[in-house]
Scaffold this motif. Sequence first.
Motif, PDB file in Angstrom:
ATOM      1  N   ARG A 125       1.901   6.861   5.252  1.00 41.48           N
ATOM      2  CA  ARG A 125       2.569   7.184   3.991  1.00 41.48           C
ATOM      3  C   ARG A 125       3.995   6.639   3.989  1.00 41.48           C
ATOM      4  N   SER A 126       4.675   6.764   5.132  1.00 39.34           N
ATOM      5  CA  SER A 126       6.038   6.251   5.229  1.00 39.34           C
ATOM      6  C   SER A 126       6.057   4.734   5.038  1.00 39.34           C
ATOM      7  N   HIS A 127       5.108   4.048   5.678  1.00 43.33           N
ATOM      8  CA  HIS A 127       5.037   2.592   5.512  1.00 43.33           C
ATOM      9  C   HIS A 127       4.717   2.215   4.069  1.00 43.33           C
ATOM     10  N   ALA A 128       3.801   2.951   3.455  1.00 39.14           N
ATOM     11  CA  ALA A 128       3.420   2.660   2.073  1.00 39.14           C
ATOM     12  C   ALA A 128       4.601   2.856   1.134  1.00 39.14           C
ATOM     13  N   LYS A 129       5.375   3.917   1.344  1.00 36.39           N
ATOM     14  CA  LYS A 129       6.551   4.174   0.513  1.00 36.39           C
ATOM     15  C   LYS A 129       7.616   3.100   0.730  1.00 36.39           C
ATOM     16  N   THR A 130       7.748   2.644   1.973  1.00 36.81           N
ATOM     17  CA  THR A 130       8.681   1.558   2.268  1.00 36.81           C
ATOM     18  C   THR A 130       8.296   0.298   1.516  1.00 36.81           C
ATOM     19  N   TYR A 131       7.022  -0.052   1.602  1.00 36.81           N
ATOM     20  CA  TYR A 131       6.554  -1.290   0.986  1.00 36.81           C
ATOM     21  C   TYR A 131       6.664  -1.227  -0.532  1.00 36.81           C
ATOM     22  N   ALA A 132       6.238  -0.099  -1.131  1.00 38.59           N
ATOM     23  CA  ALA A 132       6.305   0.051  -2.587  1.00 38.59           C
ATOM     24  C   ALA A 132       7.754   0.024  -3.073  1.00 38.59           C
ATOM     25  N   THR A 133       8.646   0.700  -2.354  1.00 34.36           N
ATOM     26  CA  THR A 133      10.065   0.691  -2.719  1.00 34.36           C
ATOM     27  C   THR A 133      10.633  -0.719  -2.647  1.00 34.36           C
ATOM     28  N   ASN A 182       4.262  -4.820   9.205  1.00 33.19           N
ATOM     29  CA  ASN A 182       3.217  -5.847   9.250  1.00 33.19           C
ATOM     30  C   ASN A 182       1.901  -5.272   9.741  1.00 33.19           C
ATOM     31  N   ARG A 183       1.952  -4.432  10.764  1.00 31.94           N
ATOM     32  CA  ARG A 183       0.730  -3.810  11.283  1.00 31.94           C
ATOM     33  C   ARG A 183       0.073  -2.919  10.236  1.00 31.94           C
ATOM     34  N   PHE A 184       0.896  -2.190   9.470  1.00 28.18           N
ATOM     35  CA  PHE A 184       0.348  -1.336   8.420  1.00 28.18           C
ATOM     36  C   PHE A 184      -0.404  -2.174   7.386  1.00 28.18           C
ATOM     37  N   LEU A 185       0.158  -3.319   7.021  1.00 24.74           N
ATOM     38  CA  LEU A 185      -0.439  -4.146   5.984  1.00 24.74           C
ATOM     39  C   LEU A 185      -1.639  -4.938   6.463  1.00 24.74           C
ATOM     40  N   THR A 186      -1.703  -5.263   7.744  1.00 21.45           N
ATOM     41  CA  THR A 186      -2.746  -6.176   8.227  1.00 21.45           C
ATOM     42  C   THR A 186      -3.706  -5.582   9.238  1.00 21.45           C
ATOM     43  N   GLU A 187      -3.327  -4.510   9.939  1.00 24.89           N
ATOM     44  CA  GLU A 187      -4.158  -4.023  11.032  1.00 24.89           C
ATOM     45  C   GLU A 187      -4.584  -2.565  10.906  1.00 24.89           C
ATOM     46  N   TYR A 188      -3.829  -1.749  10.208  1.00 27.54           N
ATOM     47  CA  TYR A 188      -4.135  -0.324  10.162  1.00 27.54           C
ATOM     48  C   TYR A 188      -5.484  -0.087   9.490  1.00 27.54           C
ATOM     49  N   ASP A 189      -6.180   0.926   9.973  1.00 23.46           N
ATOM     50  CA  ASP A 189      -7.481   1.293   9.426  1.00 23.46           C
ATOM     51  C   ASP A 189      -7.291   2.455   8.454  1.00 23.46           C
TER      52      ASP A 189
END
Length: 233
Positions: A25-33, A60-67
């Motif tokens: 969620r933190s990564h998603a909020k970072t990317y969206a912001t 990068n891992r969140f966008l390309t590798e996270y499940d």
Amino acid sequence: MMPITNFLSCTHVLDEFDSLSPAQRSHAKTYATGLVAASNKTVAGIIREVLLANSKRALNRFLTEYDWDEDQFNHERLEELQKHGETRWSKDGYIILDDTIAEKVGDDVPGVGRFYDHAEGDTVWSQDDDQDHDTKYDLTREIVTELEEEAGVRRHTYLFDSWFAHDSSLPEYIGSYDKDWIGPLRSNRQVTYGREEIRVDALEERIDTTERNIDDKIEHLFVHSTADANVQS
């Protein structure tokens, strides 16, 4: 550019998404912001400008590798949109089906190549279909299925250009949900009208049309129901 010290308020709803873990969620909020507020929309640029971000490698891992379950995420996104008057489905308006070309600079992106961009009037190095995955037609039918069977979209008419109308099964597929469609057909296409197979240009000579001025161009329009005419391959 001043540093971004807080996530945008519109991203707080991600805290309620079960499809993401707390870290995701933190990564998603970072990317969206970053996509909305950062001057540089690349991962490196977002990391530099959004101070709450962890690291370039982590994002990068969140966008390309996270499940994480993309379908569940999208379902939760649609559910959230239905909670607000300005974004929930309505009976007015149309559903527009179209594809887009995303310009790229690297070579190691799936589906990257030189594609014609109508906006530029020339080919550009960009990403379109990944040849190892579904075609535009397959993806479009998947979108229609999701809209009709999962999202419960209330609008009754689909709009698309001649590229999608060229796929004979798409108009029929939309008609199977008792929905209407509007799209141009090439003059050499075969249609079934009054139980007779006939080319579009030959059918044009038989039917009565109404002249409409659309963007300073005279168009000849003919309205029919799905039951009257079916597009054939």
